[in-house]
Motif scaffolding. Structure first.
Motif, PDB file in Angstrom:
ATOM      1  N   UNK A  76     -29.357   9.564 -47.672  1.00 49.28           N
ATOM      2  CA  UNK A  76     -30.773   9.792 -47.383  1.00 49.28           C
ATOM      3  C   UNK A  76     -30.932  10.462 -46.022  1.00 49.28           C
ATOM      4  N   UNK A  77     -30.196   9.975 -45.042  1.00 45.96           N
ATOM      5  CA  UNK A  77     -30.245  10.575 -43.705  1.00 45.96           C
ATOM      6  C   UNK A  77     -29.752  12.016 -43.750  1.00 45.96           C
ATOM      7  N   UNK A  78     -28.645  12.254 -44.447  1.00 42.90           N
ATOM      8  CA  UNK A  78     -28.112  13.614 -44.533  1.00 42.90           C
ATOM      9  C   UNK A  78     -29.097  14.563 -45.203  1.00 42.90           C
ATOM     10  N   UNK A  79     -29.764  14.085 -46.246  1.00 41.07           N
ATOM     11  CA  UNK A  79     -30.754  14.923 -46.934  1.00 41.07           C
ATOM     12  C   UNK A  79     -31.908  15.277 -46.002  1.00 41.07           C
ATOM     13  N   UNK A  80     -32.375  14.298 -45.224  1.00 43.12           N
ATOM     14  CA  UNK A  80     -33.457  14.550 -44.270  1.00 43.12           C
ATOM     15  C   UNK A  80     -33.022  15.543 -43.193  1.00 43.12           C
ATOM     16  N   UNK A  81     -31.785  15.402 -42.726  1.00 43.39           N
ATOM     17  CA  UNK A  81     -31.264  16.314 -41.704  1.00 43.39           C
ATOM     18  C   UNK A  81     -31.180  17.730 -42.256  1.00 43.39           C
ATOM     19  N   UNK A  82     -30.674  17.867 -43.479  1.00 44.38           N
ATOM     20  CA  UNK A  82     -30.596  19.191 -44.106  1.00 44.38           C
ATOM     21  C   UNK A  82     -31.984  19.813 -44.225  1.00 44.38           C
TER      22      UNK A  82
ATOM     23  N   UNK B 127     -33.272  20.689 -40.486  1.00 45.68           N
ATOM     24  CA  UNK B 127     -32.543  21.694 -39.711  1.00 45.68           C
ATOM     25  C   UNK B 127     -32.198  22.950 -40.502  1.00 45.68           C
ATOM     26  N   UNK B 128     -32.127  22.839 -41.815  1.00 35.39           N
ATOM     27  CA  UNK B 128     -31.702  23.979 -42.627  1.00 35.39           C
ATOM     28  C   UNK B 128     -30.194  24.193 -42.618  1.00 35.39           C
ATOM     29  N   UNK B 129     -29.460  23.239 -42.057  1.00 35.71           N
ATOM     30  CA  UNK B 129     -27.995  23.322 -41.997  1.00 35.71           C
ATOM     31  C   UNK B 129     -27.427  22.409 -43.077  1.00 35.71           C
ATOM     32  N   UNK B 130     -26.473  22.922 -43.836  1.00 35.42           N
ATOM     33  CA  UNK B 130     -25.861  22.139 -44.913  1.00 35.42           C
ATOM     34  C   UNK B 130     -24.963  21.043 -44.347  1.00 35.42           C
ATOM     35  N   UNK B 131     -24.886  19.929 -45.068  1.00 37.90           N
ATOM     36  CA  UNK B 131     -24.119  18.779 -44.578  1.00 37.90           C
ATOM     37  C   UNK B 131     -22.647  19.075 -44.385  1.00 37.90           C
ATOM     38  N   UNK B 132     -22.048  19.912 -45.226  1.00 34.81           N
ATOM     39  CA  UNK B 132     -20.626  20.211 -45.029  1.00 34.81           C
ATOM     40  C   UNK B 132     -20.388  20.990 -43.731  1.00 34.81           C
ATOM     41  N   UNK B 133     -21.416  21.681 -43.235  1.00 35.20           N
ATOM     42  CA  UNK B 133     -21.284  22.403 -41.965  1.00 35.20           C
ATOM     43  C   UNK B 133     -21.406  21.443 -40.785  1.00 35.20           C
TER      44      UNK B 133
ATOM     45  N   UNK C  26     -15.588  19.497 -38.446  1.00 36.73           N
ATOM     46  CA  UNK C  26     -15.086  19.144 -37.117  1.00 36.73           C
ATOM     47  C   UNK C  26     -15.288  20.242 -36.090  1.00 36.73           C
ATOM     48  N   UNK C  27     -16.237  21.158 -36.344  1.00 34.44           N
ATOM     49  CA  UNK C  27     -16.460  22.211 -35.354  1.00 34.44           C
ATOM     50  C   UNK C  27     -17.248  21.674 -34.171  1.00 34.44           C
ATOM     51  N   UNK C  28     -17.215  22.390 -33.069  1.00 33.35           N
ATOM     52  CA  UNK C  28     -17.842  21.928 -31.836  1.00 33.35           C
ATOM     53  C   UNK C  28     -19.056  22.764 -31.442  1.00 33.35           C
ATOM     54  N   UNK C  29     -19.650  23.442 -32.394  1.00 30.63           N
ATOM     55  CA  UNK C  29     -20.853  24.199 -32.077  1.00 30.63           C
ATOM     56  C   UNK C  29     -21.924  23.217 -31.624  1.00 30.63           C
ATOM     57  N   UNK C  30     -22.610  23.527 -30.535  1.00 27.03           N
ATOM     58  CA  UNK C  30     -23.578  22.572 -29.970  1.00 27.03           C
ATOM     59  C   UNK C  30     -24.630  22.086 -30.960  1.00 27.03           C
ATOM     60  N   UNK C  31     -25.111  22.966 -31.820  1.00 25.20           N
ATOM     61  CA  UNK C  31     -26.145  22.525 -32.773  1.00 25.20           C
ATOM     62  C   UNK C  31     -25.600  21.503 -33.763  1.00 25.20           C
ATOM     63  N   UNK C  32     -24.338  21.653 -34.159  1.00 23.32           N
ATOM     64  CA  UNK C  32     -23.738  20.687 -35.078  1.00 23.32           C
ATOM     65  C   UNK C  32     -23.392  19.381 -34.383  1.00 23.32           C
ATOM     66  N   UNK C  33     -22.950  19.467 -33.137  1.00 23.74           N
ATOM     67  CA  UNK C  33     -22.657  18.262 -32.361  1.00 23.74           C
ATOM     68  C   UNK C  33     -23.938  17.451 -32.169  1.00 23.74           C
ATOM     69  N   UNK C  34     -25.048  18.128 -31.872  1.00 21.88           N
ATOM     70  CA  UNK C  34     -26.318  17.428 -31.676  1.00 21.88           C
ATOM     71  C   UNK C  34     -26.793  16.765 -32.966  1.00 21.88           C
ATOM     72  N   UNK C  35     -26.559  17.411 -34.096  1.00 27.24           N
ATOM     73  CA  UNK C  35     -26.928  16.798 -35.373  1.00 27.24           C
ATOM     74  C   UNK C  35     -26.098  15.542 -35.605  1.00 27.24           C
TER      75      UNK C  35
END
Length: 140
Positions: A11-17, A20-26, A30-39
């Motif tokens: 449920x949380x992942x669906x709300x985040x997607x 933010x418009x970012x897919x959960x697999x992204x 394990x990437x360190x892009x700041x937007x993904x780290x903040x999510x």
């Protein structure tokens, strides 16, 4: 991993997607892009507020251990402190605030389950004329 935990996490992942418009697999990669780290940080904060352990949050997010979750919690507290002092709000604060109703709903459900358990014990005590210890013996 039980069904309730998995349902809450999904449920949380669906709300985040949706937010933010970012897919959960992204954002769970394990990437360190700041937007993904903040999510991931926002998800960690919400799951911690649902009384999940550090290790459990780390496992669900796909980490080896709990140390990154400790870092997320500390960094989020720093972000809140700076925001309070300067008025500059970070996107992670907005995402956490957006996800808070899910955490509050989960906590309310946990409280209701405790109340039902308490009511069951009280009813058994009343009907049997027994002590709380004898009633709890069947649950412990």
């Amino acid at each position: 991993m039980n069904e309730k935990d998995e349902a809450l996490f999904n449920d949380i992942l669906a709300k985040v997607e949706a937010k933010t418009g970012v897919k959960r697999d992204v954002f769970l990669s394990k990437n360190r892009k700041p937007e993904n780290v903040k999510i991931r940080m926002a998800i960690s904060i919400i799951l911690l507020s649902c009384k999940w352990s550090l290790a459990k949050v780390g496992r669900f997010i796909g980490l080896k251990d709990h140390s990154t979750i400790i870092h997320h919690r500390n960094k989020y507290n720093d972000i809140l402190y700076v925001a309070g002092r300067t008025g500059n709000y970070d996107s992670v604060i907005d995402l956490v605030n957006y996800l808070k109703p899910i955490a509050e709903s989960n906590i309310n459900n946990q409280l209701m389950q405790c109340s039902k358990f308490r009511a069951t014990i009280m009813a058994k005590m009343y009907n049997n004329g027994s002590s709380i210890y004898s009633c709890l013996g069947m649950y412990v």
